[in-house]
Structure formats: C-alpha cells, structure tokens
Design a protein around this motif. Structure first.
Motif, PDB file in Angstrom:
ATOM      1  N   ARG A  12       0.835  -1.216   0.000  1.00  0.00           N
ATOM      2  CA  ARG A  12       0.000   0.000   0.000  1.00  0.00           C
ATOM      3  C   ARG A  12       0.866   1.262   0.000  1.00  0.00           C
ATOM      4  O   ARG A  12       0.458   2.305  -0.489  1.00  0.00           O
ATOM      5  CB  ARG A  12      -0.902   0.016   1.238  1.00  0.00           C
ATOM      6  N   LEU A  13       2.028   1.158   0.579  1.00  0.00           N
ATOM      7  CA  LEU A  13       2.929   2.315   0.633  1.00  0.00           C
ATOM      8  C   LEU A  13       3.889   2.355  -0.546  1.00  0.00           C
ATOM      9  O   LEU A  13       4.195   3.419  -1.072  1.00  0.00           O
ATOM     10  CB  LEU A  13       3.743   2.277   1.934  1.00  0.00           C
ATOM     11  N   ALA A  15       3.501   0.881  -3.611  1.00  0.00           N
ATOM     12  CA  ALA A  15       2.876   0.996  -4.947  1.00  0.00           C
ATOM     13  C   ALA A  15       2.735   2.441  -5.430  1.00  0.00           C
ATOM     14  O   ALA A  15       3.068   2.727  -6.585  1.00  0.00           O
ATOM     15  CB  ALA A  15       1.531   0.277  -4.957  1.00  0.00           C
ATOM     16  N   PRO A  16       2.265   3.388  -4.597  1.00  0.00           N
ATOM     17  CA  PRO A  16       2.178   4.769  -5.094  1.00  0.00           C
ATOM     18  C   PRO A  16       3.537   5.340  -5.492  1.00  0.00           C
ATOM     19  O   PRO A  16       3.636   6.122  -6.445  1.00  0.00           O
ATOM     20  CB  PRO A  16       1.602   5.548  -3.905  1.00  0.00           C
ATOM     21  N   LEU A  19       4.313   4.071  -8.848  1.00  0.00           N
ATOM     22  CA  LEU A  19       3.501   4.798  -9.836  1.00  0.00           C
ATOM     23  C   LEU A  19       4.112   6.171 -10.143  1.00  0.00           C
ATOM     24  O   LEU A  19       4.246   6.560 -11.315  1.00  0.00           O
ATOM     25  CB  LEU A  19       2.075   4.961  -9.297  1.00  0.00           C
ATOM     26  N   THR A  70      -1.102  11.913 -12.385  1.00  0.00           N
ATOM     27  CA  THR A  70      -0.666  10.623 -11.842  1.00  0.00           C
ATOM     28  C   THR A  70       0.155  10.813 -10.569  1.00  0.00           C
ATOM     29  O   THR A  70      -0.048  10.098  -9.572  1.00  0.00           O
ATOM     30  CB  THR A  70       0.170   9.859 -12.900  1.00  0.00           C
ATOM     31  N   VAL A  73      -2.175  11.817  -7.701  1.00  0.00           N
ATOM     32  CA  VAL A  73      -2.927  10.657  -7.181  1.00  0.00           C
ATOM     33  C   VAL A  73      -1.998   9.752  -6.360  1.00  0.00           C
ATOM     34  O   VAL A  73      -2.366   9.289  -5.276  1.00  0.00           O
ATOM     35  CB  VAL A  73      -3.580   9.865  -8.347  1.00  0.00           C
ATOM     36  N   ALA A  77      -2.393   8.934  -2.389  1.00  0.00           N
ATOM     37  CA  ALA A  77      -2.531   7.559  -1.889  1.00  0.00           C
ATOM     38  C   ALA A  77      -1.427   7.246  -0.878  1.00  0.00           C
ATOM     39  O   ALA A  77      -1.684   6.652   0.181  1.00  0.00           O
ATOM     40  CB  ALA A  77      -2.481   6.575  -3.049  1.00  0.00           C
ATOM     41  N   PHE A  78      -0.206   7.674  -1.201  1.00  0.00           N
ATOM     42  CA  PHE A  78       0.913   7.411  -0.294  1.00  0.00           C
ATOM     43  C   PHE A  78       0.674   8.102   1.051  1.00  0.00           C
ATOM     44  O   PHE A  78       0.846   7.480   2.118  1.00  0.00           O
ATOM     45  CB  PHE A  78       2.212   7.910  -0.923  1.00  0.00           C
ATOM     46  N   TYR A  81      -2.136   6.333   3.161  1.00  0.00           N
ATOM     47  CA  TYR A  81      -1.766   5.067   3.794  1.00  0.00           C
ATOM     48  C   TYR A  81      -0.622   5.240   4.788  1.00  0.00           C
ATOM     49  O   TYR A  81      -0.513   4.462   5.737  1.00  0.00           O
ATOM     50  CB  TYR A  81      -1.444   4.009   2.738  1.00  0.00           C
TER      51      TYR A  81
ATOM     52  N   MET B 330      -1.316   5.337 -20.330  1.00  0.00           N
ATOM     53  CA  MET B 330      -2.428   5.588 -19.404  1.00  0.00           C
ATOM     54  C   MET B 330      -3.240   4.328 -19.139  1.00  0.00           C
ATOM     55  O   MET B 330      -3.866   4.202 -18.088  1.00  0.00           O
ATOM     56  CB  MET B 330      -3.324   6.711 -19.943  1.00  0.00           C
ATOM     57  N   VAL B 333      -1.403   2.887 -16.320  1.00  0.00           N
ATOM     58  CA  VAL B 333      -1.695   3.650 -15.096  1.00  0.00           C
ATOM     59  C   VAL B 333      -3.103   3.319 -14.579  1.00  0.00           C
ATOM     60  O   VAL B 333      -3.301   3.079 -13.378  1.00  0.00           O
ATOM     61  CB  VAL B 333      -1.557   5.175 -15.367  1.00  0.00           C
ATOM     62  N   PHE B 336      -3.178  -0.175 -13.134  1.00  0.00           N
ATOM     63  CA  PHE B 336      -2.410  -0.199 -11.888  1.00  0.00           C
ATOM     64  C   PHE B 336      -3.232   0.400 -10.744  1.00  0.00           C
ATOM     65  O   PHE B 336      -3.336  -0.179  -9.660  1.00  0.00           O
ATOM     66  CB  PHE B 336      -1.115   0.594 -12.086  1.00  0.00           C
ATOM     67  N   LEU B 337      -3.846   1.543 -11.020  1.00  0.00           N
ATOM     68  CA  LEU B 337      -4.645   2.205  -9.977  1.00  0.00           C
ATOM     69  C   LEU B 337      -5.876   1.372  -9.603  1.00  0.00           C
ATOM     70  O   LEU B 337      -6.216   1.268  -8.416  1.00  0.00           O
ATOM     71  CB  LEU B 337      -5.084   3.588 -10.457  1.00  0.00           C
ATOM     72  N   TYR B 340      -4.700  -1.472  -7.535  1.00  0.00           N
ATOM     73  CA  TYR B 340      -4.195  -0.981  -6.242  1.00  0.00           C
ATOM     74  C   TYR B 340      -5.351  -0.593  -5.314  1.00  0.00           C
ATOM     75  O   TYR B 340      -5.414  -1.019  -4.158  1.00  0.00           O
ATOM     76  CB  TYR B 340      -3.287   0.223  -6.490  1.00  0.00           C
ATOM     77  N   LEU B 341      -6.279   0.194  -5.837  1.00  0.00           N
ATOM     78  CA  LEU B 341      -7.369   0.690  -4.997  1.00  0.00           C
ATOM     79  C   LEU B 341      -8.355  -0.415  -4.609  1.00  0.00           C
ATOM     80  O   LEU B 341      -9.031  -0.322  -3.584  1.00  0.00           O
ATOM     81  CB  LEU B 341      -8.106   1.835  -5.691  1.00  0.00           C
ATOM     82  N   LEU B 345      -3.712  -5.608  -6.243  1.00  0.00           N
ATOM     83  CA  LEU B 345      -2.311  -5.471  -6.655  1.00  0.00           C
ATOM     84  C   LEU B 345      -1.419  -6.376  -5.813  1.00  0.00           C
ATOM     85  O   LEU B 345      -1.419  -6.296  -4.580  1.00  0.00           O
ATOM     86  CB  LEU B 345      -1.860  -4.013  -6.506  1.00  0.00           C
TER      87      LEU B 345
END
Lengths: 113, 414
Positions: A12-13, A15-16, A19, A70, A73, A77-78, A81, B330, B333, B336-337, B340-341, B345
């Motif tokens: 959870r930490l 992955a962002p 990204l 991106t 976001v 998210a980071f 969490y 995209m 992306v 992935f999102l 993840y959400l 993931l």
C-alpha cells in the motif's frame, strides 16, 4: 501479540511510489529521447515515419498533464496510507503500553508465595 | 477523399482524449477481468459463452454506435473508412498465430497489459516476448509480406472504402447505406451474444439449483440489468441485493464489473477516440503498435540505436510517435490504480517456473501474429467492426481456430 501485525500492508505504501517513479521516468524519457529520435529521421530524410513537431509538442503537453495527475494521485494515496500506518502503529504502541504493566503485575503475583 | 476533423481543438485535445480513453480501457478491463482470449478459450474448455457473448455484443454495439454517428452527421463517413486496412492471407495467418500464442501465454494484448500492471509476472514475460516477436516479424516476415501486399498476391491493394462494407454492398457511402449495413452487421451479433449469455446463465442456474437442492425464484427485470447479477449464483453470493446496492459495491471497488457493464464502458472509450481523433489520426483504439513495436524502439534509444533508421517495418510503417503511445501508458496507469485501490495489486510469480518460459515464447508468437495480421484483437478485430469492414470477421474466425488448437495442446501438456 496478533494486534502488533500492521494492518496496512507494505504494498500500500510502495505501490504509489512505483507509480510516481514510472510517471516521472516516462515523462523525462519522452522529453529527452522522442524529439531527438524524430529529428534524426528528418536529418536522414526518412519522412515515412517522421511525426510533425505539432504532434510531438502536443504529446509532451498532454503527457505533462497526465504526469501531474498521476503524481498527485500517487502522492495522495501514499500520504493516506502513511497516516493510516502511523495511526495503527500508535494504537499498537498504546495497547502494548497498557498491557505491559499488567503482565508484570501478573508475573510478580505469581512469584509471591 | 481526406478525413475531416470533427472537433477543432487541435492535437493536444486529441492526445488528451486518447490518454483518457486508455485510462478507461485499463481501469475497466482490470475491474471486469476482460480478456478476449479467455472469453474464447472458455467456449472450448468450460462451454461457457458468457464472456464470448459479451464480446459479440461489443462488436455489434460498436458497429451500431459508430454508424449512428455517421447517420446523424456527427462524423463524416470518410472518418470511418479512411484507415481501413488491406485484407489478405496475412490476416488469417496472423490471427491464427496470435490466437494460439496468446492462449499459451495467458492473455490477449489487452489483458497482457492490465495484468502486467496488476503484478502478473508471467505477463511481463509475455510483453517482452511480444517485443522480440515484433522484431522477428520486422526483419524476417515484413519484407516478404509487403511484397505480396504491393503485388496483390492473396491481398487487396487498397484499403479505405474498398474495404468498407457499405461500399462493397451498395457501392455507396451515403447515410442510408451505412445505416442499413450497420443494422445488418450489428443486430445479429448483439442478438447472438445475448442468446449465448442467456443460454450459459440458464445452464448455470440449473446447475446451481441442483447443487443447493432448492427452487430458485424466476428471474425478474431487475435481475437482467447489465450491472446487477443475473441470478443468485454461488460465484456472486449477493442474492436479493437491490440495484443501488450493487452499483455502490461496484463504485467502491468491492465487486468486479460484470461482463456487460465492462462492454458498455469499453464501447464508450472507443466512441471517445472515434470522435476526438477524427481527421487527425487513426481514430480507433490501438495498442499493439506501441506496446510491441514502439516500446522496443524506445528501449534502444538511450543506447544510441534508432530502429526507425535502418530496420525494415520500423523505418517505413511505424511512425515514431502517435496518440496510442499515451493511450498505452495511461492504460497501464489505469489498470495499476484499479488493482491498487481494489486491493488486487500483488506480485504474482507462478509456482511453476516453466510458465515464465511459456509466457515468453507465447509472447513471441503474439508479436509475430499481431504484426503479420496488421493489428491485434483491439486495433484490428474490435476496431474493424466499428469501421464496418470485414477483416474483423476474418480475424475472429482465424483467432478462434488458433485458440482451439492451443486448448488442445494445453490439454496434452497437462
């Protein structure tokens, strides 16, 4: 204690951050290499696969906007969490702090005749 | 006749629209677990037509919706047929190789990308294999193939309106010919898709009924909504939930999207680029040129190697950049999102390491197949239905044969 297990998994930490790294890397790569490759095609008179400068500029502008989005976001998210993880850790620490004396009391009671 | 721009907002808008469309594509495909190859292979393995039916609805619906935009005058007909491909032996051969390779590798071009973004390591190997396959195609197959195309050997020599069904049937590109052709093509596909889905769900209902030993209620109108569950089933386990409850579960990413909801959303993504890209670029969804071709090309750029300067196909058929690059980025992306959400993931390394080798070699076949066919299941199969061409039908038939052969081979291997 089972409660000491973090309720926010590491992914959870991480992955962002992946990204964000991906978005920034792709943007940097695009602004450095794609216009250069396109210019090489012009220099070599290969206009079959050449792309106009308007298209390259539009791509980079659109990519910049999507990179901002991106990264935003990902950062959101980071942060979310991270706060959640810290809250869990704080709660865990409180639970440990409360139970620790009671354990000592119990063991001292057992030691008494 | 040259394509006409529908929206006057310039290339920035076009690229942004393709990026948004790619995001929708990745998000929806991940949430709906949408895979063309799985939909086809389940026909031969479990005799389930549910997802294959959804594919047919997607094809028919795309044909009808793009035609509706032509008939109503929103988009000129030239923007629908201008980018129609040549047709020939290569579509049949390529689709067959693609169907076989993708089934072995474990995913079509769309699912390969969204599963790669969701942590499926086997699909990473498939992606790399696909790049290698594209290079093999470029060096070995393309010189021969382009010769047959230019000489008309088992190939048409002109795309565009010569591959456009309204023109082939009525020798006209007027609104009525487009409308009639779209109805004749789209309605049967949608009807067949709905029939196949109904058949599969009825069968599932009977199996479930006999499994629980209880009499199930008759289906209601609400139960046949594209969003909600058709019937209470063991897989869904949400009998009696109302429509709003289902929608909330889906919005909160607690439940995957149903096949038909995904179909509707994916068709929406196609319409977005169809209108936004009209007159500017290839105004359909296309991913394989970028993920298989350009990403390999880009990978070599930091080492001072530009494949577009001396390598066949790269130097005459693949522009160094187009909106599909942003679309694929995209898409990754979005997938992935979404994963993840929703908590999906996870790094998934197959227990059997040979699956990685199968993924890679299957990916090579995918790369060779899609390039030989001049497009993949998105950029040719699905797109060509929206273009009212006939290459998509050739591709579909040949791909089904390839998938069938792969299912047979897999049974032998297991």
């Amino acid at each position: 204690m089972s409660q000491s297990r973090p309720k926010v998994s590491r992914i959870r930490l991480v992955a962002p951050l992946i990204l964000i790294a991906f978005a920034v890397f792709w943007y940097e790569f695009s602004i450095v290499y794609i216009p250069r490759a396109d210019n090489q095609l012009v220099a070599q008179d290969n206009l079959a696969v050449y792309v106009t400068i308007q298209q390259v500029t539009a791509y980079l502008q659109a990519l910049r906007l999507t990179t901002y989005a991106t990264v935003a976001v990902g950062a959101l998210a980071f942060s979310y969490y991270l706060v959640k993880l810290l809250r869990f850790r704080a709660a865990d620490a409180r639970v440990s702090g409360q139970t620790e004396p009671s354990r000592q009391e119990a063991s001292s009671r057992q030691a008494q005749p | 006749m040259l394509p006409e721009q529908v929206l006057p907002y310039g290339f920035l808008f076009v690229y942004a629209a393709f990026g948004i469309s790619g995001f929708i594509l990745g998000w929806v495909a991940q949430r709906g677990n949408y895979c063309f190859v799985n939909a086809m292979s389940s026909v031969f393995t479990t005799r389930s037509y549910d997802r294959f039916g959804a594919l047919l609805i997607l094809f028919g619906g795309s044909a009808l919706m793009t035609a509706l935009l032509i008939v109503t005058g929103v988009v000129p007909a030239v923007d629908q047929y201008y980018d129609n491909y040549f047709s020939g032996w290569y579509i049949v051969v390529g689709a067959l190789i693609f169907g076989f390779g993708a089934t072995m590798a474990g995913g079509c071009n769309l699912s390969m990308l969204y599963r790669s973004a969701s942590g499926y390591v086997q699909n990473w190997f498939e992606l790399v294999g696909m790049m290698v396959g594209t290079y093999i195609f470029a060096v070995i197959i393309w010189p021969f193939q382009s010769y047959t195309m230019s000489q008309g050997i088992l190939s048409t020599t002109m795309g565009a309106y010569e591959e456009y069904l309204p023109y082939n049937i009525f020798h006209s590109i007027s609104s009525w010919s487009v409308g009639v052709t779209a109805l004749a093509l789209g309605v049967p596909f949608i009807a067949l898709g709905l029939y196949l889905q109904h058949k599969t769900r009825s069968k599932r209902l009977i199996e479930y009924g006999s499994a629980v030993g209880a009499t199930l209620p008759m289906p209601t109108r609400a139960a046949s909504s594209p969003v909600g569950p058709r019937f209470p089933s063991p897989a869904l386990g949400t009998a009696g939930r109302d429509f709003l409850g289902e929608a909330k579960e889906i919005l909160l990413l607690r439940r995957p999207y149903g096949a038909n909801l995904s179909t509707v959303l994916l068709a929406g993504a196609l319409l977005l680029v169809f209108v936004a890209g009209a007159g500017y670029t290839f105004n359909y969804l296309v991913i394989t040129s970028s993920d298989g071709g350009r990403f390999l090309e880009y990978g070599f750029l930091p080492f001072g190697v530009n494949l577009a300067l001396q390598t066949p196909w790269y130097d005459d058929a693949l522009p160094i950049l187009d909106p599909s690059v942003l679309m694929v980025v995209m898409l990754i992306v979005g997938a992935f999102l979404a994963s993840y959400l929703s908590g999906d993931l996870k790094l998934r390394i197959p227990r059997q390491k040979r699956r990685l080798g199968i993924g890679f070699s299957g990916g090579i076949l995918v790369g060779i197949g899609v390039r030989t066919a001049l497009g993949c299941n998105i950029g040719l199969l699905w797109t060509n239905f929206a273009q009212l061409g006939y290459d998509g039908m050739l591709f579909l038939a040949a791909m089904l044969v390839g998938v069938w052969i792969a299912v047979k081979v897999q049974r032998r291997l297991v």
